[in-house]
Design a protein around this motif. Structure first.
Motif, PDB file in Angstrom:
ATOM      1  N   GLY A 189       4.187   2.603   3.689  1.00  0.00           N
ATOM      2  CA  GLY A 189       4.454   3.429   2.529  1.00  0.00           C
ATOM      3  C   GLY A 189       5.863   3.983   2.550  1.00  0.00           C
ATOM      4  N   VAL A 190       6.233   4.633   1.474  1.00  0.00           N
ATOM      5  CA  VAL A 190       7.558   5.252   1.346  1.00  0.00           C
ATOM      6  C   VAL A 190       7.374   6.668   0.828  1.00  0.00           C
ATOM      7  CG1 VAL A 190       8.753   3.077   0.986  1.00  0.00           C
ATOM      8  CG2 VAL A 190       7.823   4.282  -0.991  1.00  0.00           C
ATOM      9  N   PHE A 191       8.374   7.501   1.030  1.00  0.00           N
ATOM     10  CA  PHE A 191       8.239   8.882   0.569  1.00  0.00           C
ATOM     11  C   PHE A 191       9.590   9.499   0.273  1.00  0.00           C
ATOM     12  CE2 PHE A 191       9.199   9.709   4.979  1.00  0.00           C
ATOM     13  CZ  PHE A 191       9.739  10.992   5.023  1.00  0.00           C
ATOM     14  N   GLU A 192       9.558  10.618  -0.407  1.00  0.00           N
ATOM     15  CA  GLU A 192      10.727  11.446  -0.675  1.00  0.00           C
ATOM     16  C   GLU A 192      10.350  12.902  -0.502  1.00  0.00           C
ATOM     17  OE1 GLU A 192      14.004  10.745  -1.561  1.00  0.00           O
ATOM     18  OE2 GLU A 192      13.480   8.664  -1.089  1.00  0.00           O
TER      19      GLU A 192
ATOM     20  N   LEU B  37      13.927   9.719  -6.940  1.00  0.00           N
ATOM     21  CA  LEU B  37      13.061   8.659  -7.439  1.00  0.00           C
ATOM     22  C   LEU B  37      13.758   7.307  -7.388  1.00  0.00           C
ATOM     23  CD1 LEU B  37      11.246  10.360 -10.457  1.00  0.00           C
ATOM     24  CD2 LEU B  37      10.467  10.086  -8.090  1.00  0.00           C
ATOM     25  N   ALA B  38      15.060   7.293  -7.606  1.00  0.00           N
ATOM     26  CA  ALA B  38      15.803   6.033  -7.478  1.00  0.00           C
ATOM     27  C   ALA B  38      15.745   5.531  -6.040  1.00  0.00           C
ATOM     28  CB  ALA B  38      17.251   6.230  -7.929  1.00  0.00           C
ATOM     29  N   ARG B  39      15.857   6.446  -5.075  1.00  0.00           N
ATOM     30  CA  ARG B  39      15.773   6.025  -3.672  1.00  0.00           C
ATOM     31  C   ARG B  39      14.358   5.603  -3.309  1.00  0.00           C
ATOM     32  NH1 ARG B  39      17.687   9.995   1.066  1.00  0.00           N
ATOM     33  NH2 ARG B  39      15.745  11.031   0.456  1.00  0.00           N
ATOM     34  N   LEU B  40      13.357   6.270  -3.893  1.00  0.00           N
ATOM     35  CA  LEU B  40      11.972   5.853  -3.673  1.00  0.00           C
ATOM     36  C   LEU B  40      11.791   4.397  -4.094  1.00  0.00           C
ATOM     37  CD1 LEU B  40       9.095   7.179  -2.925  1.00  0.00           C
ATOM     38  CD2 LEU B  40       8.731   7.165  -5.401  1.00  0.00           C
ATOM     39  N   GLU B  41      12.350   4.036  -5.245  1.00  0.00           N
ATOM     40  CA  GLU B  41      12.270   2.650  -5.703  1.00  0.00           C
ATOM     41  C   GLU B  41      13.000   1.711  -4.755  1.00  0.00           C
ATOM     42  OE1 GLU B  41      11.819   2.323 -10.412  1.00  0.00           O
ATOM     43  OE2 GLU B  41      13.751   3.167  -9.823  1.00  0.00           O
TER      44      GLU B  41
ATOM     45  N   THR C 239       4.686  10.742  -1.891  1.00  0.00           N
ATOM     46  CA  THR C 239       4.352   9.633  -1.009  1.00  0.00           C
ATOM     47  C   THR C 239       3.700   8.523  -1.826  1.00  0.00           C
ATOM     48  OG1 THR C 239       3.917  11.188   0.800  1.00  0.00           O
ATOM     49  CG2 THR C 239       3.109   8.936   1.082  1.00  0.00           C
ATOM     50  N   VAL C 240       4.162   7.306  -1.628  1.00  0.00           N
ATOM     51  CA  VAL C 240       3.557   6.128  -2.261  1.00  0.00           C
ATOM     52  C   VAL C 240       3.225   5.130  -1.159  1.00  0.00           C
ATOM     53  CG1 VAL C 240       3.840   4.241  -3.911  1.00  0.00           C
ATOM     54  CG2 VAL C 240       4.884   6.469  -4.377  1.00  0.00           C
ATOM     55  N   THR C 241       1.956   4.782  -1.026  1.00  0.00           N
ATOM     56  CA  THR C 241       1.549   3.793  -0.033  1.00  0.00           C
ATOM     57  C   THR C 241       1.118   2.511  -0.734  1.00  0.00           C
ATOM     58  OG1 THR C 241      -0.850   4.111   0.148  1.00  0.00           O
ATOM     59  CG2 THR C 241       0.570   5.752   1.229  1.00  0.00           C
TER      60      THR C 241
ATOM     61  N   VAL D  72      13.538  -2.021   8.532  1.00  0.00           N
ATOM     62  CA  VAL D  72      13.405  -0.826   7.695  1.00  0.00           C
ATOM     63  C   VAL D  72      14.578   0.133   7.865  1.00  0.00           C
ATOM     64  CG1 VAL D  72      10.898  -0.977   7.570  1.00  0.00           C
ATOM     65  CG2 VAL D  72      11.950   0.319   9.426  1.00  0.00           C
ATOM     66  N   ALA D  73      15.676  -0.341   8.437  1.00  0.00           N
ATOM     67  CA  ALA D  73      16.855   0.523   8.591  1.00  0.00           C
ATOM     68  C   ALA D  73      17.318   1.002   7.223  1.00  0.00           C
ATOM     69  CB  ALA D  73      17.981  -0.247   9.285  1.00  0.00           C
ATOM     70  N   GLY D  74      17.558   2.300   7.109  1.00  0.00           N
ATOM     71  CA  GLY D  74      18.046   2.869   5.863  1.00  0.00           C
ATOM     72  C   GLY D  74      16.985   3.102   4.807  1.00  0.00           C
ATOM     73  N   LEU D  75      15.715   2.777   5.118  1.00  0.00           N
ATOM     74  CA  LEU D  75      14.629   3.007   4.174  1.00  0.00           C
ATOM     75  C   LEU D  75      13.868   4.263   4.572  1.00  0.00           C
ATOM     76  CD1 LEU D  75      13.186  -0.627   3.875  1.00  0.00           C
ATOM     77  CD2 LEU D  75      15.051   0.428   2.566  1.00  0.00           C
ATOM     78  N   LYS D  76      13.369   4.991   3.589  1.00  0.00           N
ATOM     79  CA  LYS D  76      12.620   6.216   3.873  1.00  0.00           C
ATOM     80  C   LYS D  76      11.134   5.868   3.839  1.00  0.00           C
ATOM     81  CE  LYS D  76      12.904  11.172   2.990  1.00  0.00           C
ATOM     82  NZ  LYS D  76      13.530  11.508   4.274  1.00  0.00           N
ATOM     83  N   THR D  77      10.611   5.447   4.982  1.00  0.00           N
ATOM     84  CA  THR D  77       9.245   4.969   5.072  1.00  0.00           C
ATOM     85  C   THR D  77       8.364   5.994   5.771  1.00  0.00           C
ATOM     86  OG1 THR D  77       9.193   3.915   7.259  1.00  0.00           O
ATOM     87  CG2 THR D  77      10.317   2.720   5.492  1.00  0.00           C
TER      88      THR D  77
END
Length: 282
Positions: A30-33, A49-53, A89-91, A136-141
């Motif tokens: 999943g990802v989150f902000e 929200l742009a980073r979430l995408e 959070t979006v899983t 997943v480097a640089g991703l907010k997971t």
């Protein structure tokens, strides 16, 4: 008090919010902000929200339903007028008890709670490294185990944040923050190629600092070796941590050494806090 919304409904305290076999729980898929909340508004929500995408795309997930996310944000903030922190959070939803994914719908959770912004920070160097070549480097997971372990180590040492090198021996980031150094008359932050997260506060400080004439920039590759923190500890340089519930936070302690707040660091904090109040969705 924490208020939780998921899939169109508020969740009562103690009520299950998602399936026990949701892929966000079983494998951290999943990802989150996390957003600061100011006067009932989620700060910089459009950028978050742009980073979430971007994070979802990097994970190979379908694009999140941002209308659903915004509905959750509105519902939660209406129910928590004193909120200071909001998490989205979006899983990938219910999945098998392994790494493979199903084709089911995603799970969206929005939660809000109070928060206290601490004006200064205490940091410790992590004994572990950040892998800038990771998938997943640089991703907010939601796969945060490395951060949990490293932060626990820092807390045992008397800090409230742990700072990583990457595998090349360069300064990278904290467990939940970006790093700026006040060094040789400039404020400099590691480049995204170091493997650090493209932090929203980092991004805004670079923009707003430049707008106000502060000498702030992103470093070149290899310009900030992890050993540069020795200059911080010796008083030759200063250090800032930035993040959505830290804002711009001068570091006053590193590995047991008390530090002073630099003039540029103080000016950067003032600029960010002023612009933050003026521009809720920059």
């Amino acid at each position: 008090m924490t208020v939780i919304w998921t899939e169109g409904r508020m969740v009562a305290p103690g009520e299950a919010a998602l399936s026990a076999v949701d892929h966000g729980i079983t494998v951290g898929d999943g990802v989150f902000e996390t957003c600061a909340v100011l006067n009932g508004h989620a700060f910089a929500l459009t950028r978050h929200l742009a980073r979430l995408e971007r994070s979802a795309s990097g994970m190979g997930m379908a694009a999140p339903d941002l209308r659903k996310v915004r509905d959750g944000v509105d519902a939660v903030l209406a129910a928590t007028p004193d909120a200071g922190r909001l998490r989205i959070t979006v899983t990938d939803g219910v999945g098998p008890l392994a790494s493979g994914r199903s084709d089911g719908p995603q799970t969206v959770i929005v939660a809000a709670t109070e928060a206290v912004i601490v004006p200064t920070g205490r940091a410790a160097r992590s004994p572990w490294t950040r892998n800038e070549n990771s998938a997943v480097a640089g991703l907010k997971t939601t796969s945060y185990a490395e951060n949990v372990v490293s932060l626990a180590d820092a807390i045992r040492k008397g800090a409230d944040e742990s700072v990583f090198a990457n595998t090349q021996g360069d300064l990278c980031e904290g467990t939940g923050s970006n790093v700026f150094l006040e060094i040789d008359g400039e404020l400099v932050t590691p480049p995204l190629s170091s493997g650090c997260l493209a932090g929203i506060t980092r991004e805004l400080l670079l923009e707003w600092g430049a707008e106000e004439g502060l000498p702030v920039r992103e470093a070149k590759d290899g310009e900030l070796p992890f050993s540069v923190l020795d200059r911080v500890a010796s008083g030759e340089a200063r250090m800032l941590l930035t993040g959505s519930v830290r804002n711009v936070q001068p570091t006053v302690w590193l590995d047991g050494v008390d530090l002073e707040i630099g003039e540029l660091s103080s000016a950067a904090r003032d600029v960010f806090e002023r612009f933050m109040r003026e521009r809720l969705d920059p």
